[in-house]
Each structure stands twice: as C-alpha cells, then as structure tokens.
Design an enzyme around this catalytic site. Structure first.
Site, PDB file in Angstrom:
ATOM      1  N   SER A   1       0.853  -1.177   0.000  1.00 45.90           N
ATOM      2  CA  SER A   1       0.000   0.000   0.000  1.00 45.90           C
ATOM      3  C   SER A   1       0.891   1.229   0.000  1.00 45.90           C
ATOM      4  O   SER A   1       2.076   1.158   0.342  1.00 45.90           O
ATOM      5  CB  SER A   1      -0.900   0.010   1.242  1.00 45.90           C
ATOM      6  OG  SER A   1      -1.611   1.237   1.360  1.00 45.90           O
TER       7      SER A   1
ATOM      8  N   LYS B   1     -10.702  -6.095 -13.177  1.00 44.68           N
ATOM      9  CA  LYS B   1     -11.442  -5.409 -14.234  1.00 44.68           C
ATOM     10  C   LYS B   1     -11.915  -4.061 -13.700  1.00 44.68           C
ATOM     11  O   LYS B   1     -12.047  -3.896 -12.464  1.00 44.68           O
ATOM     12  CB  LYS B   1     -12.611  -6.281 -14.725  1.00 44.68           C
ATOM     13  CG  LYS B   1     -13.617  -6.692 -13.636  1.00 44.68           C
ATOM     14  CD  LYS B   1     -14.591  -5.595 -13.324  1.00 44.68           C
ATOM     15  CE  LYS B   1     -15.310  -5.772 -12.035  1.00 44.68           C
ATOM     16  NZ  LYS B   1     -15.969  -4.544 -11.561  1.00 44.68           N
TER      17      LYS B   1
ATOM     18  N   ARG C   1     -15.774   6.272  -5.100  1.00 48.13           N
ATOM     19  CA  ARG C   1     -15.178   5.911  -6.396  1.00 48.13           C
ATOM     20  C   ARG C   1     -16.229   5.642  -7.478  1.00 48.13           C
ATOM     21  O   ARG C   1     -15.963   5.852  -8.665  1.00 48.13           O
ATOM     22  CB  ARG C   1     -14.278   4.686  -6.254  1.00 48.13           C
ATOM     23  CG  ARG C   1     -15.017   3.395  -5.913  1.00 48.13           C
ATOM     24  CD  ARG C   1     -14.130   2.174  -5.988  1.00 48.13           C
ATOM     25  NE  ARG C   1     -14.898   0.955  -5.781  1.00 48.13           N
ATOM     26  CZ  ARG C   1     -15.546   0.318  -6.738  1.00 48.13           C
ATOM     27  NH1 ARG C   1     -15.527   0.788  -7.984  1.00 48.13           N
ATOM     28  NH2 ARG C   1     -16.231  -0.784  -6.482  1.00 48.13           N
TER      29      ARG C   1
END
Length: 335
Positions: A36, A96, A164
């Site tokens: 991260s 994806k 998001r």
C-alpha cells in the site's frame, strides 16, 4: 523449493480483501505480501490476512518471495500499477476493468509479451461453473443457434459524490464498474462486435449513472446490455436460441443456478455452485497458466481484453464520457 504460488496483493481496498479471502480457499495459493502507499494500511491488512506488509508498491513488486501480483486498485491506477509489476519481472492478474482505455491495455499486453510474463484481466465470471454450464448447453445444440443475449446489472448506489463509483478521477460510472460484466459475457458467447449503439444518463459528477448498449456481433447475433447506479435491475443474463433460452439467474455474474427453458415448454434448473467467494476459480486459472509458462489464459485472452476495451472506448465516445487518462494519452501522442 516452495510448492505454493506466492501472491503479492497491490492495494488494500474491499476488492483486495475479497481476493485475499479467495487465496485462503485456493489450493497451492499463498499470500506472501501486501503493498500500500500507506504502511499502516498494509500492516492492518497483513494482520488480518497474513503476508509481509510493504509501505510502497515498488517494495511489493520487488519482493523476492512474490511470484504473481494481483492489482486491486481503482481503474485509473491499473495502467501504472501493472506496468510497475511487469517491469519488476512479475506476472500480473489485474482487476477489471483492465485499464481505462484500449491504448493503455495495448501497451501493457505488448510489455508482458516482450518480457514473456503472464498477464490476465481478473474477469472472474469467465471461470465460474455457471458460464461453463451455459457453454456446454449451447454447444449441445439444445436451444438451437444462439441469436441474442440480454444482460443487465444495476443497483441504487447510496454513496456520496466522492465515492469511487461517482468520482471521475477514480474512473467512476456505471460502465467501467458494472457494464463490463454483461459486455464481457455477451462477447464471450456471441463473438466479436461489429457495431455499437449506446445511450447514457449522466449524474452531477459527470459520470454515466446508467447506460444502455446495443451490439451487433460478427456472427449475426445481437446483444443488449445495460448497467445502472440508479436502479435495482434484475441482474440476469439470458442467452436465446431458436429452440429455447438459458438464463444465468439473479446476480448472473455470480450465478449459482442456470435455468434452461425449451420451446416445447420443458424447463429445468441446473445447480452451478462455485468455490469459496467465487474468485477461487480465476486464481486457480492464473496459477495454472503461470506454472505452465503461459503469457495469457485461453479463458481470458489478451485479444479478449483488448476487444472489450475497444468496445467500451466506443461506448464512451458515443455517450461523451472521458477520463483524465484519455487526455494524458492524447498529450503523449501529440506533444
């Protein structure tokens, strides 16, 4: 010699946690490391799932005990993250949508092939037992020649504009997050796309909140795909032939039953349970391909990914949806 495939997870979000859970249920899989941009986040992840925590993506992909890297970051970060892992000599399974546009995908595929490294889009539905059963039924001729696919996926996203799903900087919108599922299976079942017709409704943040797509395929078939962040759609997929149809039931992208309905009125439902949380099947395929020295999976080829990204580029062109990555690629080509 370690007999397990050692995975490094790049990213610590919800999808990364689901992938780590799948590793626990996959034979010969081991979570070796997690990376991260924030060491605290990586350490928290490692305490829950195991592996060494790294406070940078560079350190993760450079780790000697990592064989394959899973990229589970937001869509716009995939291009740089996958390139980083490939440059470090690691095979990659990338969530994806593979990239934001086809040009990015082409560059990554070319790099993987140049370095002879495994690279696959993590389209987990391609490897589920439900799709395998659908293919078996279609190939048997029971429903006749397939002429049409209808698929939808949608829900009411009760999140804020910075989430998001709605944030254009993070590749938000229904198409990249949801629409890719019905599109991918439609192309898998009906083959290459010849023409595209798309419409969309946009929200206040500038991303598509629902999109409808009509495709004509090279073999003469037609598919109608839709996705929505505004409505709870049935989220089913139907493959129709001349003598009947097959339905991947509710939440088709993780269907555990498939229903066959013939023109003579006879119907049956076939159980198609998956292992663990469903991601296990794509993990096992990636491991099989990596061990065999393959650069791609026959179940989700580079050509499949590039074709799908091309279709979504055309959909975005028609509905007028662009991302920062599109602009950066244009600037790169035309300095």
């Amino acid at each position: 010699m370690n007999d397990k495939v050692r995975w490094g997870i790049l990213g610590t979000g919800k999808i990364a946690k689901a992938f780590a859970t799948a590793l626990e249920d996959t034979p010969d899989a081991q979570l070796a490391a997690v990376g991260s941009r924030n060491l605290d986040s990586a350490e928290l992840f490692a305490r829950e799932f195991g592996g060494t925590a790294y406070g940078s993506y560079d350190d993760l992909v450079g780790a000697a005990d990592v064989d394959l890297v899973y990229v589970g970051t937001p869509h716009p970060a995939h291009y740089e993250n996958v390139r980083l892992a490939l440059e470090a000599g690691k095979g990659v399974l990338c969530e994806k949508a593979f990239t934001v546009n086809r040009r990015q995908a082409e560059e990554l595929v070319a790099l993987a092939r140049e370095k002879n490294l495994f690279l696959m889009e993590a389209m987990w539905t391609r490897f589920l037992p439900a799709l395998a059963e659908v293919r078996r039924i279609v190939d048997s001729g029971e429903i006749g020649t397939v002429r049409q696919v209808n698929a939808d996926l949608g829900f009411k996203a009760d999140v804020g504009p910075d989430h998001r799903l709605f944030n254009p900087v993070l590749g938000g919108g229904a198409l990249l997050d949801l629409g890719i599922y019905p599109l991918s299976i439609a192309v898998a079942l009906l083959g290459p796309v010849e023409t595209v017709l798309a419409h969309a409704d946009f929200g206040p943040t500038g991303v598509d909140e629902q999109t409808g797509i009509l495709l004509r395929h090279g073999g003469g078939g037609m598919s109608m795909c839709s996705c929505s962040l505004r409505a709870r759609l049935p989220s089913e997929l139907t493959i129709a032939g001349e003598r009947g149809h097959v339905r991947m039931n509710t939440m088709f992208y993780r269907a555990q039953t498939v229903t066959v309905v013939r023109a003579d009125g006879i119907s049956r439902t076939v159980p198609t349970p998956y292992v663990g949380n469903g991601y296990v099947h794509e993990v096992a395929e990636a491991q099989r391909c990596w061990r065999a020295g393959l650069v791609e999976s026959p179940g989700m080829t580079h050509a499949d990914t590039l074709a799908l990204m091309g279709v979504m580029d055309e959909v975005r062109r028609q509905i007028g949806l662009t991302y920062d990555a599109d602009q950066s690629m244009t600037t790169k080509e035309n300095p």
